[in-house]
Write a protein that holds these residues in place. Sequence first.
Motif, PDB file in Angstrom:
ATOM      1  N   UNK A  51      14.221 -22.930   7.309  1.00  0.00           N
ATOM      2  CA  UNK A  51      13.544 -23.635   8.404  1.00  0.00           C
ATOM      3  C   UNK A  51      12.785 -22.678   9.317  1.00  0.00           C
ATOM      4  N   UNK A  52      13.138 -21.404   9.292  1.00  0.00           N
ATOM      5  CA  UNK A  52      12.489 -20.420  10.155  1.00  0.00           C
ATOM      6  C   UNK A  52      11.104 -20.038   9.639  1.00  0.00           C
ATOM      7  N   UNK A  53      10.736 -20.502   8.455  1.00  0.00           N
ATOM      8  CA  UNK A  53       9.395 -20.294   7.884  1.00  0.00           C
ATOM      9  C   UNK A  53       8.997 -18.821   7.810  1.00  0.00           C
ATOM     10  N   UNK A  54       9.871 -18.001   7.276  1.00  0.00           N
ATOM     11  CA  UNK A  54       9.551 -16.590   7.088  1.00  0.00           C
ATOM     12  C   UNK A  54       8.473 -16.447   6.013  1.00  0.00           C
ATOM     13  N   UNK A  55       7.596 -15.512   6.211  1.00  0.00           N
ATOM     14  CA  UNK A  55       6.575 -15.196   5.211  1.00  0.00           C
ATOM     15  C   UNK A  55       6.839 -13.769   4.747  1.00  0.00           C
ATOM     16  N   UNK A  56       7.663 -13.627   3.739  1.00  0.00           N
ATOM     17  CA  UNK A  56       8.110 -12.319   3.285  1.00  0.00           C
ATOM     18  C   UNK A  56       7.483 -12.016   1.934  1.00  0.00           C
ATOM     19  N   UNK A  57       6.805 -10.891   1.847  1.00  0.00           N
ATOM     20  CA  UNK A  57       6.230 -10.437   0.588  1.00  0.00           C
ATOM     21  C   UNK A  57       7.167  -9.379   0.029  1.00  0.00           C
ATOM     22  N   UNK A  58       7.912  -9.721  -1.010  1.00  0.00           N
ATOM     23  CA  UNK A  58       8.908  -8.811  -1.581  1.00  0.00           C
ATOM     24  C   UNK A  58       8.327  -7.931  -2.688  1.00  0.00           C
ATOM     25  N   UNK A  59       7.047  -8.078  -2.976  1.00  0.00           N
ATOM     26  CA  UNK A  59       6.455  -7.244  -4.011  1.00  0.00           C
ATOM     27  C   UNK A  59       6.338  -5.813  -3.494  1.00  0.00           C
ATOM     28  N   UNK A  60       6.232  -4.896  -4.432  1.00  0.00           N
ATOM     29  CA  UNK A  60       6.177  -3.485  -4.058  1.00  0.00           C
ATOM     30  C   UNK A  60       4.901  -2.857  -4.594  1.00  0.00           C
ATOM     31  N   UNK A  61       4.456  -1.836  -3.923  1.00  0.00           N
ATOM     32  CA  UNK A  61       3.357  -1.035  -4.433  1.00  0.00           C
ATOM     33  C   UNK A  61       1.968  -1.580  -4.157  1.00  0.00           C
ATOM     34  N   UNK A  62       1.852  -2.570  -3.302  1.00  0.00           N
ATOM     35  CA  UNK A  62       0.530  -3.092  -2.994  1.00  0.00           C
ATOM     36  C   UNK A  62      -0.148  -2.173  -1.988  1.00  0.00           C
ATOM     37  N   UNK A  63      -1.348  -1.682  -2.333  1.00  0.00           N
ATOM     38  CA  UNK A  63      -2.048  -0.822  -1.377  1.00  0.00           C
ATOM     39  C   UNK A  63      -2.595  -1.642  -0.213  1.00  0.00           C
ATOM     40  N   UNK A  64      -2.716  -0.983   0.909  1.00  0.00           N
ATOM     41  CA  UNK A  64      -3.284  -1.635   2.093  1.00  0.00           C
ATOM     42  C   UNK A  64      -4.798  -1.748   1.916  1.00  0.00           C
ATOM     43  N   UNK A  65      -5.457  -2.587   2.709  1.00  0.00           N
ATOM     44  CA  UNK A  65      -6.921  -2.675   2.634  1.00  0.00           C
ATOM     45  C   UNK A  65      -7.596  -1.318   2.862  1.00  0.00           C
ATOM     46  N   UNK A  66      -7.020  -0.514   3.740  1.00  0.00           N
ATOM     47  CA  UNK A  66      -7.597   0.815   3.991  1.00  0.00           C
ATOM     48  C   UNK A  66      -7.525   1.684   2.740  1.00  0.00           C
ATOM     49  N   UNK A  67      -6.397   1.604   2.020  1.00  0.00           N
ATOM     50  CA  UNK A  67      -6.254   2.388   0.797  1.00  0.00           C
ATOM     51  C   UNK A  67      -7.224   1.898  -0.273  1.00  0.00           C
ATOM     52  N   UNK A  68      -7.409   0.592  -0.368  1.00  0.00           N
ATOM     53  CA  UNK A  68      -8.354   0.053  -1.340  1.00  0.00           C
ATOM     54  C   UNK A  68      -9.775   0.501  -1.021  1.00  0.00           C
ATOM     55  N   UNK A  69     -10.104   0.598   0.252  1.00  0.00           N
ATOM     56  CA  UNK A  69     -11.448   1.014   0.656  1.00  0.00           C
ATOM     57  C   UNK A  69     -11.747   2.454   0.249  1.00  0.00           C
ATOM     58  N   UNK A  70     -10.716   3.277   0.130  1.00  0.00           N
ATOM     59  CA  UNK A  70     -10.927   4.676  -0.261  1.00  0.00           C
ATOM     60  C   UNK A  70     -11.595   4.798  -1.627  1.00  0.00           C
ATOM     61  N   UNK A  71     -11.293   3.896  -2.540  1.00  0.00           N
ATOM     62  CA  UNK A  71     -11.837   3.997  -3.892  1.00  0.00           C
ATOM     63  C   UNK A  71     -13.064   3.115  -4.109  1.00  0.00           C
ATOM     64  N   UNK A  72     -13.539   2.428  -3.078  1.00  0.00           N
ATOM     65  CA  UNK A  72     -14.668   1.505  -3.237  1.00  0.00           C
ATOM     66  C   UNK A  72     -15.912   2.206  -3.773  1.00  0.00           C
ATOM     67  N   UNK A  73     -16.169   3.406  -3.324  1.00  0.00           N
ATOM     68  CA  UNK A  73     -17.346   4.141  -3.778  1.00  0.00           C
ATOM     69  C   UNK A  73     -17.329   4.448  -5.261  1.00  0.00           C
ATOM     70  N   UNK A  74     -16.149   4.578  -5.829  1.00  0.00           N
ATOM     71  CA  UNK A  74     -16.054   4.882  -7.262  1.00  0.00           C
ATOM     72  C   UNK A  74     -16.514   3.713  -8.118  1.00  0.00           C
TER      73      UNK A  74
END
Length: 97
Positions: A37-60
């Motif tokens: 009932x507390x409506x938690x939004x928990x992402x239990x997956x591991x290893x997902x890069x942050x948007x900043x990390x994804x942006x690092x490789x955009x130029x490639x």
Amino acid sequence: MVAVERTAVVQSSAKLRNELDSNDGDSMTNGYDEFRKQKHHIDMSRGKPSPEQLSLSAGMLSVLSAGDFRAADGTDCRNYGVLQGLPEARTLGADFT
């Protein structure tokens, strides 16, 4: 310190076991329902890069043109499987040996 932590784990495990073994499974079900009932939004997956990390490789992603995927000796780099390695990579590594 380790003995204290181990004791706490054993006690928690015993408490859980007693709750599971009891005929009153309602307390656990009610607790779970209250948690949901507390409506938690928990992402239990591991290893997902942050948007900043994804942006690092955009130029490639845009550095190569449509047909620019062959090594100097003509090896198709999209299907890399040459035992000796790419000539360009061997040249780079030669300075380290």
